[in-house]
Every structure is written in structure tokens, then in C-alpha cells.
Design an enzyme around this catalytic site. Structure first.
Site, PDB file in Angstrom:
ATOM      1  N   GLU A 231       0.885  -1.166   0.000  1.00  0.00           N
ATOM      2  CA  GLU A 231       0.000   0.000   0.000  1.00  0.00           C
ATOM      3  C   GLU A 231       0.920   1.213   0.000  1.00  0.00           C
ATOM      4  O   GLU A 231       1.508   1.573   1.009  1.00  0.00           O
ATOM      5  CB  GLU A 231      -0.906  -0.023   1.234  1.00  0.00           C
ATOM      6  CG  GLU A 231      -2.154   0.854   1.089  1.00  0.00           C
ATOM      7  CD  GLU A 231      -1.908   2.309   1.447  1.00  0.00           C
ATOM      8  OE1 GLU A 231      -1.751   3.116   0.492  1.00  0.00           O
ATOM      9  OE2 GLU A 231      -1.863   2.643   2.627  1.00  0.00           O
ATOM     10  N   CYS A 265      -2.257   9.241   2.618  1.00  0.00           N
ATOM     11  CA  CYS A 265      -2.024   8.641   1.298  1.00  0.00           C
ATOM     12  C   CYS A 265      -3.264   8.731   0.425  1.00  0.00           C
ATOM     13  O   CYS A 265      -3.159   8.829  -0.801  1.00  0.00           O
ATOM     14  CB  CYS A 265      -1.564   7.194   1.449  1.00  0.00           C
ATOM     15  SG  CYS A 265      -2.748   6.108   2.264  1.00  0.00           S
TER      16      CYS A 265
END
Length: 482
Positions: A231, A265
Site C-alpha cells: 500500500e 495517502c
């Protein structure tokens, strides 16, 4: 050898932690390997009891954890509390849904194999290495820790060197709740410690962090064919259609861009607004940005950046945007320090690093587009593909389907992260694999297929197959598939 965790709020030492080397990491993995056996034997329901007790322990000591998160990250108390709440929801979901998602179930064998009983189940890998980030040191690693544990694995957690106290707190809470210490091991240190974890014989690695570091993790894991879930970063865009609710879109853009000082993010770094509403969008966002203040006091809406060198990246992106013709609509370029004022940029060329590269700080670029086709094309023109958002009354779903990314919100931002049943992850330079939801549980287990012959039928898998049987197969092919 040790290192200090320093608070970005005032520079004080939050805690001192060991720098674990390869031998230390190998020993932790070995202990976890022993713990994994007993943890697996407990079964889904036994593991759920422990994970539920862990959740209750976190709640019982909530203020203590909030204080540790604030001390190590600098984020406001309210943001720390919200992060922990989301983590608790995922911990609860993973514990409660592991059995129905992963337990063995019968599947159809098909007409050709009607004499076979077929079943599919998901088994834990064994030991999962989790390398966590510093921006959401509870919520983000919990997406791997909770799901890996619920699936029956032991974990070895390497928290960021900027937030080791949070990782240590989570592990102590797990043990305090009745979890065996060797089921949840922790190693601390810098990049070499993370690399050692990749090479220490774990059965899978779950990494969250920058794209560049993710590539290094993959390279290390490739040496032993250790599977990974990555990720990584994002450069998420919010699209505002001509028929959008402008006030709601502005609220969402400001929250998506500046919450956690932009260190998200899945945060919003770009807005593409239709030319018919562009001026109104910029005005509404500007009003809200002027209400924000960055600082280290309890009343500040934005805290300091957690990682000192990230402030330099933010400054470089702002300077590049201005040098290439962009306009500074709100805020100021702060030359020093980790506490940065929220910045709003407009009319920034698409070639600028402020548009193309992950900034990970309190900035937002708002650009005008002549159509939503142009908005989609520009949103998709970067190498990342993590998430995004669309504000439109009539075309939200259609536009969301066209955006490149693993997660898209319509008329909201970041909402998908708070839905435990939805998978979380991206494509391209944003990584691959999924945490959260049923996909997240299966990410930490491998599929195991079993067949059992119930009665004898036409046997094809024999070296004594006759020409008569081959002729029969020919007829079956034409009958079933012709």
C-alpha cells in the site's frame, strides 16, 4: 544500540527503543513461528475472543493511546481519536467476519466431475511481517495486523522509526488483553530492520509507505519468493462537476487536503473543477482555508509534519508550482521548520511536481477544466492509482467508474476507508493487493482446494484408458461444448 523517538511538537524524547539487527529480527520471527501454532489451534472463535478483548482494552485506555499518538505524530487530539475509532471498527469487523469469510465451504464440482465432492477453504500463512507507516500509526497498520491475526497468523510488526511508541503500545495492549506475546512480536529500528524482516523467513509481508520504499521491500522479498501486499503513495484527485453541491465539495476538498496536515495517502492533492463553477469552487475553498491554523498548541487545526524531511518536499513542490506559473491563492511558503501553513495553489501547470508527484503535506492544487472528460483525463494522467472523489448530482457513478484507482468516493471523501467491508488498495505506483474487508482477510490466507471421490464413474485419469473411452470423451466434448 538504541534510538530516541522525538516529538515533533516540542522535540522531547517520547521513548527510547532498540535498533534490532538481523539476528534480533530472526529471533522474533522464530518466536512468532512457535506462537502461530497455538494461535491457529484456537480456531476462529477462540481468536475472536482475544481480538474482542484487545478492542475493549484499547477503549479502556483510549486517552493514553491518544496521548502517545499525539506525542509521536504531532496531530491534534481530535484527529488521533478519529483514527483510533476507525481502527477499532476494523478490528471488530475482522474478528467478527473471519470465520464466515475463510471457513471451508462446499463448491460445485461441475458435470464432468459429478462424482467428486469439492470444497474450498483458506488457511493462514503462518507468520506475517507488517511494516507500518508513521502518518496513521494505529489505523493503517491495524488494517494488516487485525486481518492477519483474525485469519490465524502470528505477526511481527515493524512500526515506523518515527512512531515506535505507538507500535509498542499496541503490542502491550494485545498482551494485556490476553494475547500470547509471541503471537504479536515487535521489532524496532530503521530501514535495515525492515529489510531484515523481509529476509527473516516470514510467510508474507504487508507494507505501507512510499512507492520507492515499497519497491525495495519487493526486491528484498523477491529473493525468497515471499509474497507481499504493497500500500504505497497516491496523488488523489477530486472532480467537481458543473451540477455539484459547491459548498459540500469545498468542505470535502479542504478536509481531504489538510486533515492530518496533508499527510494522508488517500488525501486530496488535486481538484479539477468544471469551468462553469470553477470560480465559486476556488472562492469556497479559499474561505475555508483561511479558517485553518497550523501550530503545536491544542487549538491548532493542523499539527506539524511528523517527518522533518517531508517539509522540504512540500517546500520544493510549492516553489516549483510558483516557478512554473502557478498562483499562490492562500497561505505562504514557510522556509523553515516542520509546522507549515496550509497552502492553496491555482492554475498550476500539469507538468509541475505539485501536480504529478505525491506532496504529502498541507497543500492543494485547484485547476480549471472545460469538461469532465478533461477532468478524468488529467486525474488519470499520473503514475499513481490509489483513490479519488467525484462531486456530481447526475454523473457521479459514471465518472467514478472512469477514474483510475482502487477506491472512489461520490459526494464525499475518504469514506471508503471507514467501511470495513470494502477492500483498500490501489494500482500502478500505489501498489497492489488489498487490506480490509473479505479481500483483506483472504490476503492473509491461502486458498486450499480439496476434492474427494464419492463414487466411481468414468475414469479418465488412468494410463489404461481405452480407445472406446477416448471416443466417448469426443462425444462428450461435442455434446457439452459444441
Amino acid at each position: 544500540m538504541t534510538f530516541d523517538s522525538l516529538s515533533p511538537l516540542d522535540g522531547r524524547v517520547v521513548g527510547t527503543f532498540p535498533v534490532h539487527d538481523g539476528d534480533d529480527v530472526g529471533a522474533a520471527v522464530a518466536r512468532a513461528r512457535q506462537g502461530a501454532r497455538g494461535w491457529r489451534i484456537q480456531g476462529f472463535r477462540g481468536r475472536r475472543r482475544v481480538l474482542d478483548a484487545w478492542r475493549r482494552d484499547i477503549v479502556a485506555h483510549l486517552d493514553e493511546l491518544i496521548a502517545v499518538v499525539r506525542a509521536e505524530t504531532g496531530k491534534p487530539v481530535g484527529d488521533a481519536r478519529l483514527e483510533i475509532m476507525l481502527a477499532l471498527d476494523h478490528l471488530s469487523w475482522a474478528a467478527g467476519h473471519a470465520e464466515r469469510t475463510l471457513r471451508r465451504r462446499r463448491v460445485r464440482a461441475g458435470l464432468l466431475m459429478l462424482n467428486q465432492s469439492a470444497s474450498l477453504g483458506y488457511l493462514p500463512y503462518g507468520v506475517v511481517g507488517v511494516i507500518g507507516p508513521w502518518n496513521y500509526p494505529v489505523f493503517t497498520p491495524m488494517g494488516s495486523l487485525a486481518y492477519a491475526l483474525a485469519a490465524g497468523n502470528a505477526v511481527v510488526f515493524k512500526p515506523s522509526e518515527y512512531t515506535p511508541a505507538v507500535g509498542d503500545w499496541l503490542r502491550r495492549s494485545f498482551v494485556r488483553a490476553g494475547g500470547a506475546p509471541e503471537v504479536f512480536e515487535i521489532v524496532t529500528g530503521f530501514g535495515d530492520t525492515g529489510a531484515a524482516l523481509c529476509r527473516a523467513g516470514v510467510d508474507k509481508v504487508a507494507f505501507t509507505g512510499s512507492t520507492a520504499t515499497g519497491k525495495r521491500v519487493m526486491a528484498a522479498c523477491a529473493e525468497t519468493l515471499t509474497p507481499v501486499v504493497i500500500e504505497a503513495g497516491g496523488k488523489d484527485a477530486l472532480l467537481v462537476d458543473a451540477d455539484a453541491d459547491i459548498e459540500a465539495a469545498a468542505d470535502a476538498a479542504v478536509w481531504g487536503a489538510y486533515s492530518n496536515a496533508g499527510q494522508t495517502c488517500i488525501g486530496i492533492e488535486r481538484v479539477y473543477a468544471h469551468t462553469l463553477v470553477y470560480d465559486r469552487v476556488v472562492h469556497a475553498i479559499s474561505e475555508r482555508v483561511r479558517e485553518l491554523r497550523a501550530g503545536t498548541d491544542d487549538a491548532a487545526r493542523l499539527g506539524p509534519l511528523t517527518m522533518p524531511r517531508q517539509a522540504d518536499v512540500v517546500r520544493e513542490h510549492i516553489a516549483d508550482a510558483l516557478a512554473s506559473g502557478g498562483v499562490l491563492r492562500e497561505g505562504a511558503l514557510v522556509e523553515t521548520g516542520q509546522t507549515l501553513a496550509p497552502v492553496l495553489l491555482v492554475d498550476v501547470p500539469e507538468s509541475s511536481s505539485a501536480v504529478r508527484e505525491e506532496t504529502f503535506g498541507p497543500t492543494l492544487v485547484v485547476n480549471r477544466v472545460a469538461s469532465m472528460d478533461e477532468a478524468v483525463a488529467k486525474a488519470n494522467a499520473v503514475r499513481y492509482g490509489l483513490s479519488g472523489a467525484v462531486f456530481s448530482r447526475r454523473r457521479g457513478r459514471a465518472l467514478a467508474e472512469r477514474l483510475r484507482g482502487g477506491m472512489i468516493a461520490i459526494n464525499s471523501v475518504i469514506s471508503f476507508a471507514a467501511v470495513p467491508s470494502l477492500p483498500f488498495g490501489g494500482v500502478g505506483d500505489s501498489g497492489f493487493g488489498r487490506i480490509h474487508g473479505a479481500d483483506g482477510l483472504r490476503e492473509f490466507a491461502y486458498a486450499k482446494a480439496i476434492t474427494r471421490q464419492r463414487f466411481r464413474l468414468l475414469t479418465l485419469t488412468t494410463m489404461r484408458r481405452t480407445p472406446r473411452v477416448d471416443a466417448l470423451v469426443q462425444r462428450i466434448i461435442r455434446l457439452l461444448y459444441g
